[in-house]
Motif scaffolding. Sequence first.
Motif, mmCIF file in Angstrom:
data_model
loop_
_atom_site.group_PDB
_atom_site.id
_atom_site.type_symbol
_atom_site.label_atom_id
_atom_site.label_comp_id
_atom_site.label_asym_id
_atom_site.label_seq_id
_atom_site.Cartn_x
_atom_site.Cartn_y
_atom_site.Cartn_z
ATOM 1 N N GLN A 111 0.742 -1.069 0.031
ATOM 2 C CA GLN A 111 0.005 -0.260 0.081
ATOM 3 C C GLN A 111 0.833 1.309 -0.008
ATOM 4 O O GLN A 111 0.769 2.172 -0.779
ATOM 5 N N ARG A 129 -2.635 10.162 -16.982
ATOM 6 C CA ARG A 129 -3.894 9.849 -17.169
ATOM 7 C C ARG A 129 -4.594 9.837 -18.499
ATOM 8 O O ARG A 129 -5.212 8.844 -18.982
ATOM 9 N N ALA A 161 -11.160 13.674 -11.791
ATOM 10 C CA ALA A 161 -11.276 13.609 -13.133
ATOM 11 C C ALA A 161 -12.856 13.611 -13.285
ATOM 12 O O ALA A 161 -13.591 14.143 -14.011
ATOM 13 N N LEU A 162 -13.310 12.439 -12.699
ATOM 14 C CA LEU A 162 -14.955 12.309 -12.791
ATOM 15 C C LEU A 162 -15.856 13.257 -11.836
ATOM 16 O O LEU A 162 -17.164 12.761 -12.031
ATOM 17 N N SER A 179 -3.930 9.441 -0.939
ATOM 18 C CA SER A 179 -2.872 10.649 -1.127
ATOM 19 C C SER A 179 -3.670 11.926 -0.888
ATOM 20 O O SER A 179 -4.441 12.332 -1.555
ATOM 21 N N ALA A 205 -9.127 2.537 0.676
ATOM 22 C CA ALA A 205 -10.131 1.770 0.167
ATOM 23 C C ALA A 205 -10.533 0.717 0.879
ATOM 24 O O ALA A 205 -11.398 -0.106 0.724
ATOM 25 N N VAL A 227 -3.789 -1.582 -5.171
ATOM 26 C CA VAL A 227 -4.149 -1.856 -3.807
ATOM 27 C C VAL A 227 -3.205 -3.320 -3.544
ATOM 28 O O VAL A 227 -3.183 -3.990 -4.370
HETATM 29 C C1 LIG Z 1 -4.607 5.753 -11.162
HETATM 30 S S1 LIG Z 1 -4.992 6.929 -9.974
HETATM 31 C C2 LIG Z 1 -6.787 6.931 -10.679
HETATM 32 C C3 LIG Z 1 -7.602 8.120 -10.260
HETATM 33 C C4 LIG Z 1 -8.845 8.391 -10.736
HETATM 34 N N1 LIG Z 1 -9.846 7.435 -10.214
HETATM 35 C C5 LIG Z 1 -9.141 8.535 -12.175
HETATM 36 O O1 LIG Z 1 -9.651 7.607 -12.634
HETATM 37 O O2 LIG Z 1 -8.484 9.453 -12.745
HETATM 38 C C6 LIG Z 1 -5.190 5.826 -8.653
HETATM 39 C C7 LIG Z 1 -5.675 6.569 -7.220
HETATM 40 O O3 LIG Z 1 -5.843 5.886 -6.334
HETATM 41 C C8 LIG Z 1 -5.128 6.255 -5.111
HETATM 42 N N2 LIG Z 1 -5.185 4.791 -4.267
HETATM 43 C C9 LIG Z 1 -4.149 4.050 -4.582
HETATM 44 N N3 LIG Z 1 -4.381 2.970 -3.574
HETATM 45 C C10 LIG Z 1 -5.454 3.447 -2.709
HETATM 46 C C11 LIG Z 1 -5.950 2.996 -1.509
HETATM 47 N N4 LIG Z 1 -5.573 1.701 -1.252
HETATM 48 N N5 LIG Z 1 -6.985 3.578 -1.090
HETATM 49 C C12 LIG Z 1 -7.383 4.608 -1.488
HETATM 50 N N6 LIG Z 1 -6.896 5.289 -2.699
HETATM 51 C C13 LIG Z 1 -5.707 4.723 -3.386
HETATM 52 C C14 LIG Z 1 -3.908 6.963 -5.456
HETATM 53 O O4 LIG Z 1 -3.405 7.837 -4.514
HETATM 54 C C15 LIG Z 1 -4.604 7.610 -6.703
HETATM 55 O O5 LIG Z 1 -4.992 8.971 -6.743
#
Ligand SMILES: C[S@@+](CC[C@H](N)C(=O)[O-])C[C@H]1O[C@@H](n2cnc3c(N)ncnc32)[C@H](O)[C@@H]1O
Length: 328
Positions: A111, A129, A161-162, A179, A205, A227
């Motif tokens: 994580q 992205r 973004a969404l 983050s 998450a 994750v």
């Molecule tokens: C690839 S980005 C996607 C962002 C957004 N959902 C999109 O589609 O543009 C992944 C995001 O998930 C978050 N993330 C990664 N692991 C996570 C976790 N265990 N719990 C919550 N957020 C997490 C990261 O900090 C990051 O902001």
Amino acid sequence: MPDPARLFQSLSDPVRLRLLRLLVREELHVQELVAITGLSQPRVSKHLGLLRKQGWVDQRKEGTRSWYRARSGDDAPGGTALLPTVLTLAEELPQTDGDDERLVLALGARQAQAKAFFSAMADRWETIRLRYAQPEFDLGLMGGLAQPEARVLDVGTGGGALLPEFAATGARVLAVDLSLPMLVRARKRCRGQAAGEVDFCCGAAEALPLGDGACDVVQCAMVLHHVARPARVVAELARVLRPDGRLAVTSFCAHHQEWMRSELAHQWLGFERTEMERFFRLAHVTPGRWLQRGPRSPDGSGNGNGPNAADWPEVFLMTGIKDADHGG
Ligand SMILES: C[S@@+](CC[C@H](N)C(=O)[O-])C[C@H]1O[C@@H](n2cnc3c(N)ncnc32)[C@H](O)[C@@H]1O
């Protein structure tokens, strides 16, 4: 039916019992088992080979990595009767002392990678992205699911973004991310938009800050491959969904792009449809649509960030509906 003499022989070493005990708890790769047990890689691999040969564990290849997990239930040698007894006896081994604590650390390290990566990349994330985003998914799915007043959760919102899409429907949106720098970006994005009600929360998450059944719609876009425990995360997404509520998950389809581990902090090289369906069903969510797209064309608006445009895998979108008789 396995040869009983060989079967019991396969349990006749404390290292094998120790490995089996860990692999009942979690699917782990060889390097993680080495870190947890403090044993050498050849030793771990040798004993895993023996456990596999006698059917105690399954191996799954993912790129250059080999994952192992214990068989359970009727699939375990000796059916449902033997494994629980073996595990009870394994608990008595002094060699297992500290293994559970080190397992937690190993999962925490998975994580921590994503958290460190996104916190460092927050400023550049939107450019990356664009290389894989599927606007069709963003608009068609995410916007389409929410209704006015719906309680919507966006898990791993990233730069958000969404969010404007959701908020425009009149939904009440909670955006969660591990983050803080990413959340700051998301908040900024919503400030500029004529958005509805959007709240932000720094959280994981794996342990969402909501009660059971608190949401009508949960989405988790491009997070699962980062994750530590994808199946657990899907279960947690489903926990906060009301009966008949909608779940939408996007991530990469199964692929072999090892560079994505080191350069983009991916834990998992995508997912097979069958695997995702299993995660959904375990979480009491009936799988619905499955769409896959990409990679996007290298025309300036799309791909080109990996070693080659073609190195970006396809993205999938999977939706599901939480079972009516579960939770809430
Ligand atoms: C690839 S980005 C996607 C962002 C957004 N959902 C999109 O589609 O543009 C992944 C995001 O998930 C978050 N993330 C990664 N692991 C996570 C976790 N265990 N719990 C919550 N957020 C997490 C990261 O900090 C990051 O902001």
